[in-house]
Scaffold this motif. Sequence first.
Motif, PDB file in Angstrom:
ATOM      1  N   THR A  24       0.838  -1.197   0.000  1.00 12.74           N
ATOM      2  CA  THR A  24       0.000   0.000   0.000  1.00 12.74           C
ATOM      3  C   THR A  24       0.873   1.248   0.000  1.00 12.74           C
ATOM      4  OG1 THR A  24      -1.928   1.021   1.054  1.00 12.74           O
ATOM      5  CG2 THR A  24      -0.218   0.184   2.510  1.00 12.74           C
ATOM      6  N   TYR A  25       0.227   2.390  -0.160  1.00 14.12           N
ATOM      7  CA  TYR A  25       0.953   3.654  -0.161  1.00 14.12           C
ATOM      8  C   TYR A  25       1.526   3.942   1.221  1.00 14.12           C
ATOM      9  CZ  TYR A  25      -1.396   4.577  -4.596  1.00 14.12           C
ATOM     10  OH  TYR A  25      -1.850   4.507  -5.878  1.00 14.12           O
ATOM     11  N   GLU A  26       2.698   4.539   1.225  1.00 11.72           N
ATOM     12  CA  GLU A  26       3.373   4.831   2.480  1.00 11.72           C
ATOM     13  C   GLU A  26       2.998   6.225   2.978  1.00 11.72           C
ATOM     14  OE1 GLU A  26       7.793   4.070   3.395  1.00 11.72           O
ATOM     15  OE2 GLU A  26       7.512   6.248   3.212  1.00 11.72           O
ATOM     16  N   ALA A  27       1.907   6.304   3.705  1.00 15.49           N
ATOM     17  CA  ALA A  27       1.503   7.517   4.411  1.00 15.49           C
ATOM     18  C   ALA A  27       2.026   7.392   5.844  1.00 15.49           C
ATOM     19  CB  ALA A  27      -0.012   7.642   4.396  1.00 15.49           C
ATOM     20  N   PRO A  28       2.046   8.482   6.608  1.00  9.63           N
ATOM     21  CA  PRO A  28       2.564   8.396   7.976  1.00  9.63           C
ATOM     22  C   PRO A  28       1.899   7.312   8.834  1.00  9.63           C
ATOM     23  CG  PRO A  28       2.345  10.686   7.349  1.00  9.63           C
ATOM     24  CD  PRO A  28       1.736   9.868   6.236  1.00  9.63           C
ATOM     25  N   ALA A  31       3.254   3.963   7.652  1.00 10.42           N
ATOM     26  CA  ALA A  31       4.684   3.795   7.919  1.00 10.42           C
ATOM     27  C   ALA A  31       4.992   3.534   9.387  1.00 10.42           C
ATOM     28  CB  ALA A  31       5.448   5.031   7.443  1.00 10.42           C
ATOM     29  N   LEU A  32       4.193   4.097  10.278  1.00  7.58           N
ATOM     30  CA  LEU A  32       4.487   3.977  11.706  1.00  7.58           C
ATOM     31  C   LEU A  32       3.536   3.075  12.484  1.00  7.58           C
ATOM     32  CD1 LEU A  32       5.320   7.707  12.412  1.00  7.58           C
ATOM     33  CD2 LEU A  32       6.928   5.812  12.190  1.00  7.58           C
ATOM     34  N   TRP A  33       2.414   2.684  11.884  1.00  2.00           N
ATOM     35  CA  TRP A  33       1.394   1.984  12.669  1.00  2.00           C
ATOM     36  C   TRP A  33       0.766   0.797  11.950  1.00  2.00           C
ATOM     37  CZ3 TRP A  33      -0.012   1.962  17.612  1.00  2.00           C
ATOM     38  CH2 TRP A  33      -1.291   1.574  17.984  1.00  2.00           C
ATOM     39  N   LEU A  34       0.374   0.965  10.705  1.00  3.09           N
ATOM     40  CA  LEU A  34      -0.438  -0.046  10.033  1.00  3.09           C
ATOM     41  C   LEU A  34       0.326  -1.112   9.259  1.00  3.09           C
ATOM     42  CD1 LEU A  34      -3.311   2.170   8.594  1.00  3.09           C
ATOM     43  CD2 LEU A  34      -3.352   0.719  10.632  1.00  3.09           C
ATOM     44  N   PHE A  56      -7.944   4.248  12.712  1.00  2.00           N
ATOM     45  CA  PHE A  56      -7.658   5.674  12.681  1.00  2.00           C
ATOM     46  C   PHE A  56      -7.588   6.120  11.227  1.00  2.00           C
ATOM     47  CE2 PHE A  56      -5.693   3.951  16.529  1.00  2.00           C
ATOM     48  CZ  PHE A  56      -6.348   4.715  17.487  1.00  2.00           C
ATOM     49  N   LEU A  57      -8.041   7.326  10.961  1.00  2.00           N
ATOM     50  CA  LEU A  57      -8.029   7.842   9.594  1.00  2.00           C
ATOM     51  C   LEU A  57      -6.658   8.347   9.175  1.00  2.00           C
ATOM     52  CD1 LEU A  57     -11.405   9.789   9.593  1.00  2.00           C
ATOM     53  CD2 LEU A  57     -10.915   7.515   8.652  1.00  2.00           C
ATOM     54  N   ASN A  58      -5.892   8.833  10.148  1.00  2.00           N
ATOM     55  CA  ASN A  58      -4.572   9.376   9.846  1.00  2.00           C
ATOM     56  C   ASN A  58      -3.721   9.363  11.115  1.00  2.00           C
ATOM     57  OD1 ASN A  58      -5.324  11.738  11.366  1.00  2.00           O
ATOM     58  ND2 ASN A  58      -6.412  12.454   9.548  1.00  2.00           N
ATOM     59  N   PHE A  59      -2.467   9.740  10.973  1.00  2.00           N
ATOM     60  CA  PHE A  59      -1.554   9.700  12.112  1.00  2.00           C
ATOM     61  C   PHE A  59      -1.949  10.707  13.188  1.00  2.00           C
ATOM     62  CE2 PHE A  59       2.384  10.583  14.406  1.00  2.00           C
ATOM     63  CZ  PHE A  59       2.705   9.295  14.799  1.00  2.00           C
ATOM     64  N   LYS A  60      -2.474  11.832  12.784  1.00  2.00           N
ATOM     65  CA  LYS A  60      -2.909  12.841  13.755  1.00  2.00           C
ATOM     66  C   LYS A  60      -3.998  12.276  14.669  1.00  2.00           C
ATOM     67  CE  LYS A  60      -4.747  17.518  13.990  1.00  2.00           C
ATOM     68  NZ  LYS A  60      -5.207  18.678  13.221  1.00  2.00           N
ATOM     69  N   GLU A  61      -4.929  11.544  14.098  1.00  2.00           N
ATOM     70  CA  GLU A  61      -5.995  10.930  14.890  1.00  2.00           C
ATOM     71  C   GLU A  61      -5.426   9.876  15.844  1.00  2.00           C
ATOM     72  OE1 GLU A  61      -9.394   8.083  13.529  1.00  2.00           O
ATOM     73  OE2 GLU A  61      -9.991  10.139  13.033  1.00  2.00           O
ATOM     74  N   LEU A  62      -4.494   9.080  15.365  1.00  2.00           N
ATOM     75  CA  LEU A  62      -3.827   8.096  16.225  1.00  2.00           C
ATOM     76  C   LEU A  62      -3.117   8.785  17.382  1.00  2.00           C
ATOM     77  CD1 LEU A  62      -2.489   5.386  17.053  1.00  2.00           C
ATOM     78  CD2 LEU A  62      -0.770   5.843  15.287  1.00  2.00           C
ATOM     79  N   LEU A  63      -2.356   9.806  17.076  1.00  2.00           N
ATOM     80  CA  LEU A  63      -1.609  10.511  18.113  1.00  2.00           C
ATOM     81  C   LEU A  63      -2.547  11.151  19.134  1.00  2.00           C
ATOM     82  CD1 LEU A  63       1.182  11.202  19.097  1.00  2.00           C
ATOM     83  CD2 LEU A  63       1.147  13.212  17.616  1.00  2.00           C
ATOM     84  N   SER A  64      -3.631  11.710  18.674  1.00  2.00           N
ATOM     85  CA  SER A  64      -4.620  12.288  19.585  1.00  2.00           C
ATOM     86  C   SER A  64      -5.172  11.217  20.517  1.00  2.00           C
ATOM     87  CB  SER A  64      -5.749  12.932  18.781  1.00  2.00           C
ATOM     88  OG  SER A  64      -6.736  13.430  19.638  1.00  2.00           O
ATOM     89  N   TRP A  65      -5.454  10.046  19.971  1.00  2.00           N
ATOM     90  CA  TRP A  65      -5.955   8.940  20.787  1.00  2.00           C
ATOM     91  C   TRP A  65      -4.908   8.513  21.818  1.00  2.00           C
ATOM     92  CZ3 TRP A  65      -4.622   3.940  21.939  1.00  2.00           C
ATOM     93  CH2 TRP A  65      -5.602   3.170  22.558  1.00  2.00           C
ATOM     94  N   ILE A  66      -3.667   8.386  21.382  1.00  2.00           N
ATOM     95  CA  ILE A  66      -2.583   7.989  22.291  1.00  2.00           C
ATOM     96  C   ILE A  66      -2.470   8.983  23.442  1.00  2.00           C
ATOM     97  CG2 ILE A  66      -0.057   7.784  22.493  1.00  2.00           C
ATOM     98  CD1 ILE A  66      -1.259   5.355  21.122  1.00  2.00           C
ATOM     99  N   LEU A  67      -2.540  10.261  23.128  1.00  2.00           N
ATOM    100  CA  LEU A  67      -2.374  11.298  24.150  1.00  2.00           C
ATOM    101  C   LEU A  67      -3.525  11.343  25.149  1.00  2.00           C
ATOM    102  CD1 LEU A  67      -0.949  14.151  21.917  1.00  2.00           C
ATOM    103  CD2 LEU A  67       0.297  12.818  23.635  1.00  2.00           C
ATOM    104  N   THR A  68      -4.707  10.927  24.734  1.00  2.00           N
ATOM    105  CA  THR A  68      -5.865  11.030  25.625  1.00  2.00           C
ATOM    106  C   THR A  68      -6.315   9.706  26.236  1.00  2.00           C
ATOM    107  OG1 THR A  68      -7.412  10.826  23.773  1.00  2.00           O
ATOM    108  CG2 THR A  68      -6.773  13.060  24.445  1.00  2.00           C
ATOM    109  N   GLN A  69      -5.969   8.590  25.624  1.00  2.00           N
ATOM    110  CA  GLN A  69      -6.528   7.311  26.060  1.00  2.00           C
ATOM    111  C   GLN A  69      -5.529   6.352  26.702  1.00  2.00           C
ATOM    112  OE1 GLN A  69      -9.857   6.740  25.935  1.00  2.00           O
ATOM    113  NE2 GLN A  69      -9.995   8.822  25.152  1.00  2.00           N
TER     114      GLN A  69
END
Length: 95
Positions: A24-28, A31-34, A56-69
């Motif tokens: 698949t395409y290498e989006a952030p 590359a770091l999670w999926l 998660f739709l994107n890395f920003k959403e993942l990071l937000s989840w990590i920071l809050t959950q």
Amino acid sequence: MPTKEALVRRTIIEDRLCDRCHATYEAPLHALWLCKELDTVWERSAHCQARRETNFLNFKELLSWILTQTSEVELFAMIAWGIWNQHRAYGLSLN
């Protein structure tokens, strides 16, 4: 983040497929999670269940989840940094 997807968008390279899995395409987020090639890395972390069960739709959403959950923010940061650092070293060795 200079993923292949971003480099293609900037017309620096032409191939946007992930060098690890070639699937698949290498989006952030990929590359770091999926990326399936990262299964052995993430399965040993406290984030393993979230990786399997949460989309998660994107890395920003993942990071937000990590920071809050989760209380394992530092662990996530170190693993992600290690993955990216290794990824960059591998990419540089291809040139």
